[in-house]
Design a protein around this motif. Structure first.
Motif, PDB file in Angstrom:
ATOM      1  N   UNK A 207      39.918  19.944  -5.003  1.00 52.32           N
ATOM      2  CA  UNK A 207      39.848  19.281  -6.310  1.00 52.32           C
ATOM      3  C   UNK A 207      38.696  18.281  -6.337  1.00 52.32           C
ATOM      4  N   UNK A 208      37.867  18.377  -7.372  1.00 56.85           N
ATOM      5  CA  UNK A 208      36.679  17.526  -7.451  1.00 56.85           C
ATOM      6  C   UNK A 208      37.008  16.101  -7.877  1.00 56.85           C
ATOM      7  N   UNK A 209      38.040  15.933  -8.732  1.00 56.35           N
ATOM      8  CA  UNK A 209      38.424  14.610  -9.212  1.00 56.35           C
ATOM      9  C   UNK A 209      39.895  14.639  -9.605  1.00 56.35           C
ATOM     10  N   UNK A 210      40.391  13.514 -10.151  1.00 53.68           N
ATOM     11  CA  UNK A 210      41.812  13.409 -10.482  1.00 53.68           C
ATOM     12  C   UNK A 210      42.220  14.398 -11.557  1.00 53.68           C
ATOM     13  N   UNK A 211      41.365  14.585 -12.557  1.00 57.77           N
ATOM     14  CA  UNK A 211      41.686  15.522 -13.633  1.00 57.77           C
ATOM     15  C   UNK A 211      41.770  16.953 -13.107  1.00 57.77           C
ATOM     16  N   UNK A 212      40.869  17.297 -12.212  1.00 58.74           N
ATOM     17  CA  UNK A 212      40.874  18.637 -11.614  1.00 58.74           C
ATOM     18  C   UNK A 212      42.115  18.824 -10.753  1.00 58.74           C
ATOM     19  N   UNK A 213      42.485  17.769 -10.005  1.00 56.99           N
ATOM     20  CA  UNK A 213      43.676  17.843  -9.163  1.00 56.99           C
ATOM     21  C   UNK A 213      44.922  18.054 -10.022  1.00 56.99           C
ATOM     22  N   UNK A 214      45.046  17.295 -11.102  1.00 57.68           N
ATOM     23  CA  UNK A 214      46.220  17.399 -11.969  1.00 57.68           C
ATOM     24  C   UNK A 214      46.318  18.785 -12.608  1.00 57.68           C
ATOM     25  N   UNK A 215      45.193  19.369 -12.929  1.00 58.89           N
ATOM     26  CA  UNK A 215      45.191  20.700 -13.533  1.00 58.89           C
ATOM     27  C   UNK A 215      45.690  21.766 -12.561  1.00 58.89           C
ATOM     28  N   UNK A 216      45.591  21.496 -11.282  1.00 57.31           N
ATOM     29  CA  UNK A 216      46.001  22.464 -10.266  1.00 57.31           C
ATOM     30  C   UNK A 216      47.479  22.304  -9.867  1.00 57.31           C
ATOM     31  N   UNK A 217      48.136  21.244 -10.348  1.00 60.41           N
ATOM     32  CA  UNK A 217      49.533  20.996 -10.001  1.00 60.41           C
ATOM     33  C   UNK A 217      50.468  21.737 -10.957  1.00 60.41           C
ATOM     34  N   UNK A 218      51.674  22.003 -10.476  1.00 62.52           N
ATOM     35  CA  UNK A 218      52.701  22.623 -11.319  1.00 62.52           C
ATOM     36  C   UNK A 218      53.966  21.777 -11.266  1.00 62.52           C
ATOM     37  N   UNK A 219      54.421  21.311 -12.427  1.00 65.55           N
ATOM     38  CA  UNK A 219      55.612  20.471 -12.523  1.00 65.55           C
ATOM     39  C   UNK A 219      56.855  21.329 -12.291  1.00 65.55           C
TER      40      UNK A 219
END
Length: 241
Positions: A207-219
């Motif tokens: 993940x390049x940044x926080x937004x990219x990391x969050x996009x890769x997560x699944x709730x």
């Protein structure tokens, strides 16, 4: 007609020292929290050697303890430490300072390491250092004067994870390939419920940044609408998406 207003004769700004008294601002000290690894088997051997050693011999023995937090670029308040079940990595959640005001100033790291090899190398270096001190009549070595030039790569490799604000690593899958991330998806207020998200380790590391990391997560528990008290991993592969 009655009206209320400021008295122009008394409406003068006085010096701060006269109005509020004198005050002194103190900068906060850096955190002193550190993370150590101790080999239990090596510790028993060390204790046995200490019992059998003379006073001079005991000075040459080094305890089997290494400080893994030396890999960090700055002193942080270590809040959580989650070892990977595969014994090849540690995950650390930190605050900037100990005080609760730094609740949102978070950072998480992954330390990949071989603890047995790191401990063996540390003990080897300590033995060399103590032997040099002994042979040089206890004159300080370059390692004693400062650690700026010391190669710490033997302790492992540390990588910062670009987690969203206030998010933290909550668990690691049994095979070490997925992470559980506790994250307040709605906002970062203290009373907002944290949900658990799953993310593949490979995606988390890339993940390049926080937004990219969050996009890769699944709730995972979004539909439950409940605060989770505990979670457990099953020994099985999780879906990649």
């Amino acid at each position: 007609m009655l009206f209320r207003s400021r008295d122009t004769e008394r409406d003068e700004n006085k010096a701060r020292a006269d109005r509020f008294g004198k005050f002194t601002h103190f900068e906060q000290e850096d955190n002193t929290s550190a993370l150590y690894y101790v080999g239990v088997v090596e510790l028993r051997h060390y204790q046995a050697e200490m019992k059998a050693a003379t006073a001079d011999q005991a000075k040459q023995l080094a305890p089997p303890k290494i400080e893994l937090s030396r890999l960090m670029n700055e002193p942080l308040s270590i809040q959580d430490v989650i070892p990977s079940p595969t014994n090849d990595a540690l995950y650390i959640n930190c605050w900037k300072r100990n005080d609760l005001v730094y609740y949102r100033d978070t950072s998480s790291f992954r330390i990949s390491l071989d603890v047995s090899a790191a401990l063996a190398e540390h003990l080897r270096r300590e033995k060399v250092r103590k032997d040099q001190n002994k042979n040089s009549n206890n004159k300080p070595t370059p390692e004693d004067k400062g650690e700026e030039s010391e190669d710490l790569s033997y302790l492992g490799q540390i990588t910062r994870l670009n987690l969203p604000t206030t998010a933290s690593v909550a668990g690691v899958s049994p095979d070490g390939t997925s992470l559980l991330v506790a994250h307040q998806e709605r906002d970062s207020k203290m009373y907002t419920r944290k949900d658990l998200h799953v993310v593949a380790l490979e995606k988390a590391m890339g993940a390049a940044d926080a937004a990219d990391f969050q996009a890769r997560m699944r709730n995972i528990p979004a539909s439950l609408d409940r605060a989770l008290l505990a979670q457990y991993w099953l020994v099985q592969s999780l879906p990649s998406e």
